[in-house]
Design a protein around this motif. Structure first.
Motif, PDB file in Angstrom:
ATOM      1  N   LYS A 253       0.834  -1.212   0.000  1.00  0.00           N
ATOM      2  CA  LYS A 253       0.000   0.000   0.000  1.00  0.00           C
ATOM      3  C   LYS A 253       0.868   1.262   0.000  1.00  0.00           C
ATOM      4  N   GLY A 254       1.936   1.248   0.776  1.00  0.00           N
ATOM      5  CA  GLY A 254       2.840   2.392   0.774  1.00  0.00           C
ATOM      6  C   GLY A 254       3.513   2.575  -0.567  1.00  0.00           C
ATOM      7  N   PHE A 255       3.919   1.456  -1.183  1.00  0.00           N
ATOM      8  CA  PHE A 255       4.570   1.499  -2.491  1.00  0.00           C
ATOM      9  C   PHE A 255       3.595   1.996  -3.556  1.00  0.00           C
ATOM     10  N   LEU A 256       2.352   1.568  -3.419  1.00  0.00           N
ATOM     11  CA  LEU A 256       1.319   2.010  -4.349  1.00  0.00           C
ATOM     12  C   LEU A 256       1.144   3.525  -4.291  1.00  0.00           C
ATOM     13  N   GLY A 257       1.110   4.064  -3.082  1.00  0.00           N
ATOM     14  CA  GLY A 257       0.929   5.500  -2.919  1.00  0.00           C
ATOM     15  C   GLY A 257       2.094   6.322  -3.430  1.00  0.00           C
ATOM     16  N   SER A 258       3.284   5.747  -3.384  1.00  0.00           N
ATOM     17  CA  SER A 258       4.479   6.498  -3.799  1.00  0.00           C
ATOM     18  C   SER A 258       4.887   6.228  -5.241  1.00  0.00           C
ATOM     19  N   SER A 259       4.243   5.277  -5.914  1.00  0.00           N
ATOM     20  CA  SER A 259       4.671   4.879  -7.264  1.00  0.00           C
ATOM     21  C   SER A 259       4.655   6.044  -8.244  1.00  0.00           C
ATOM     22  N   ILE A 260       3.592   6.845  -8.201  1.00  0.00           N
ATOM     23  CA  ILE A 260       3.487   7.963  -9.135  1.00  0.00           C
ATOM     24  C   ILE A 260       4.593   8.974  -8.900  1.00  0.00           C
ATOM     25  N   PHE A 261       5.028   9.130  -7.625  1.00  0.00           N
ATOM     26  CA  PHE A 261       6.072  10.109  -7.305  1.00  0.00           C
ATOM     27  C   PHE A 261       7.466   9.586  -7.643  1.00  0.00           C
ATOM     28  N   ILE A 262       7.635   8.274  -7.625  1.00  0.00           N
ATOM     29  CA  ILE A 262       8.896   7.691  -8.094  1.00  0.00           C
ATOM     30  C   ILE A 262       9.085   8.026  -9.570  1.00  0.00           C
ATOM     31  N   GLY A 263       8.036   7.781 -10.358  1.00  0.00           N
ATOM     32  CA  GLY A 263       8.097   8.124 -11.774  1.00  0.00           C
ATOM     33  C   GLY A 263       8.235   9.610 -12.003  1.00  0.00           C
ATOM     34  N   PHE A 264       7.525  10.399 -11.201  1.00  0.00           N
ATOM     35  CA  PHE A 264       7.576  11.861 -11.336  1.00  0.00           C
ATOM     36  C   PHE A 264       9.001  12.385 -11.130  1.00  0.00           C
ATOM     37  N   THR A 265       9.695  11.838 -10.143  1.00  0.00           N
ATOM     38  CA  THR A 265      11.064  12.276  -9.861  1.00  0.00           C
ATOM     39  C   THR A 265      11.985  11.988 -11.042  1.00  0.00           C
ATOM     40  N   ILE A 266      11.907  10.770 -11.573  1.00  0.00           N
ATOM     41  CA  ILE A 266      12.757  10.398 -12.709  1.00  0.00           C
ATOM     42  C   ILE A 266      12.403  11.232 -13.934  1.00  0.00           C
ATOM     43  N   GLY A 267      11.095  11.428 -14.159  1.00  0.00           N
ATOM     44  CA  GLY A 267      10.660  12.222 -15.304  1.00  0.00           C
ATOM     45  C   GLY A 267      11.102  13.669 -15.219  1.00  0.00           C
ATOM     46  N   SER A 268      11.058  14.238 -14.019  1.00  0.00           N
ATOM     47  CA  SER A 268      11.494  15.633 -13.836  1.00  0.00           C
ATOM     48  C   SER A 268      12.976  15.793 -14.142  1.00  0.00           C
ATOM     49  N   LEU A 269      13.767  14.807 -13.724  1.00  0.00           N
ATOM     50  CA  LEU A 269      15.199  14.862 -13.996  1.00  0.00           C
ATOM     51  C   LEU A 269      15.491  14.731 -15.491  1.00  0.00           C
ATOM     52  N   SER A 270      14.621  14.021 -16.197  1.00  0.00           N
ATOM     53  CA  SER A 270      14.812  13.826 -17.636  1.00  0.00           C
ATOM     54  C   SER A 270      14.273  14.999 -18.449  1.00  0.00           C
ATOM     55  N   SER A 271      13.318  15.724 -17.898  1.00  0.00           N
ATOM     56  CA  SER A 271      12.635  16.762 -18.650  1.00  0.00           C
ATOM     57  C   SER A 271      13.576  17.866 -19.114  1.00  0.00           C
ATOM     58  N   GLY A 272      14.470  18.308 -18.236  1.00  0.00           N
ATOM     59  CA  GLY A 272      15.401  19.373 -18.609  1.00  0.00           C
ATOM     60  C   GLY A 272      16.309  18.955 -19.739  1.00  0.00           C
TER      61      GLY A 272
ATOM     62  N   CYS B 249       3.423   6.317 -15.835  1.00  0.00           N
ATOM     63  CA  CYS B 249       2.504   7.463 -15.865  1.00  0.00           C
ATOM     64  C   CYS B 249       3.109   8.646 -15.103  1.00  0.00           C
ATOM     65  N   GLY B 250       3.661   8.375 -13.919  1.00  0.00           N
ATOM     66  CA  GLY B 250       4.318   9.425 -13.143  1.00  0.00           C
ATOM     67  C   GLY B 250       5.517  10.007 -13.875  1.00  0.00           C
ATOM     68  N   PHE B 251       6.243   9.148 -14.592  1.00  0.00           N
ATOM     69  CA  PHE B 251       7.372   9.626 -15.402  1.00  0.00           C
ATOM     70  C   PHE B 251       6.883  10.643 -16.435  1.00  0.00           C
ATOM     71  N   GLY B 252       5.760  10.336 -17.068  1.00  0.00           N
ATOM     72  CA  GLY B 252       5.205  11.263 -18.051  1.00  0.00           C
ATOM     73  C   GLY B 252       4.821  12.599 -17.442  1.00  0.00           C
ATOM     74  N   ILE B 253       4.231  12.563 -16.244  1.00  0.00           N
ATOM     75  CA  ILE B 253       3.886  13.815 -15.556  1.00  0.00           C
ATOM     76  C   ILE B 253       5.150  14.623 -15.268  1.00  0.00           C
ATOM     77  N   GLY B 254       6.171  13.932 -14.752  1.00  0.00           N
ATOM     78  CA  GLY B 254       7.430  14.611 -14.450  1.00  0.00           C
ATOM     79  C   GLY B 254       8.094  15.190 -15.676  1.00  0.00           C
ATOM     80  N   MET B 255       7.922  14.521 -16.826  1.00  0.00           N
ATOM     81  CA  MET B 255       8.472  15.021 -18.078  1.00  0.00           C
ATOM     82  C   MET B 255       7.690  16.230 -18.580  1.00  0.00           C
ATOM     83  N   ALA B 256       6.365  16.175 -18.464  1.00  0.00           N
ATOM     84  CA  ALA B 256       5.509  17.196 -19.075  1.00  0.00           C
ATOM     85  C   ALA B 256       5.450  18.494 -18.288  1.00  0.00           C
ATOM     86  N   VAL B 257       5.327  18.407 -16.954  1.00  0.00           N
ATOM     87  CA  VAL B 257       5.049  19.608 -16.163  1.00  0.00           C
ATOM     88  C   VAL B 257       6.163  20.659 -16.249  1.00  0.00           C
ATOM     89  N   PRO B 258       7.448  20.316 -16.031  1.00  0.00           N
ATOM     90  CA  PRO B 258       8.485  21.351 -16.155  1.00  0.00           C
ATOM     91  C   PRO B 258       8.553  21.935 -17.563  1.00  0.00           C
TER      92      PRO B 258
END
Length: 207
Positions: free
Chosen positions: A24-43, A85-94
């Motif tokens: 359950k904890g991993f489920l809640g944080s999964s989107i943010f794991i992807g978001f972090t990686i995506g944000s680093l890739s976005s720049g 999905c979280g990776f995509g958010i991290g890529m798109a938002v910045p």
């Protein structure tokens, strides 16, 4: 909507898949794991390929994998899909904010960026309402995930009209492309009669 939807579905998914506390904890944080990686890739992608491609790639990933997650058959597959999905958010938002900043005149920049932020609570409220009405129906959690992807679909639909940042082209020495994008913006704003970028203006911008 994608950032908050899992917090609304976690109890229902626990009933279906009998999750451990760790899962359950991993489920809640999964989107943010992807978001972090995506944000680093976005720049990296934004600076090399452009703000618009980074934003479109990210939004496309969100849409595809958000929809795919609504068809997941097990916990492991669901987690993988939500991380992407979280990776995509991290890529798109910045990239989206960089694009909005560079396309907006200085006098309107604060208003535009504030309006961009204002849609975040609207998306959250939308998915909360969808959860309220569908969570207790058969396959309701799948319907909620599909509804959560709707804002991204709308975003991509209107993205056809969004040009690349002329500033990006200028900073990469692609001056003709930059002026082409500026001409498109002027034409779209129907300001051909009041704004004309002459050859001397172009040389001043390049210099």
């Amino acid at each position: 909507s994608e950032m908050v939807v899992l917090s609304l579905l976690i109890n229902k998914l626990d009933e279906i898949w009998l999750l451990t506390s760790f899962e359950k904890g991993f489920l809640g944080s999964s989107i943010f794991i992807g978001f972090t990686i995506g944000s680093l890739s976005s720049g990296y992608v934004s600076d090399r390929k452009g703000r618009r491609p980074a934003y479109l790639i990210g939004a496309g990933l969100v849409l595809v994998f958000a929809v795919a997650s609504s068809f997941a058959q097990n916990f492991f597959g669901f987690i993988i899909l939500r991380i992407i999905c979280g990776f995509g958010i991290g890529m798109a938002v910045p990239a989206l904010f960089a694009l909005a900043t560079e396309l907006t005149p200085a006098d309107y920049r604060s208003m535009v960026l504030n309006n961009v932020w204002s849609v975040f609570p609207i998306g959250a409220a939308f998915v909360i309402l969808m959860t309220k009405y569908f969570i207790d129906t058969e396959y309701g959690w799948r319907y909620v995930l599909l509804f959560a992807s709707l804002p991204c679909f709308i975003l991509l639909t209107f993205s056809h009209y969004v040009p690349e940042s002329p500033r990006f082209h200028m900073s990469n020495g692609k001056y003709e492309k930059a002026f082409e994008e500026l001409d498109k913006i002027i034409k779209y704003a129907k300001m051909e009669d009041t704004i004309c970028i002459g050859e001397q203006d172009k040389q001043n911008l390049i210099a």
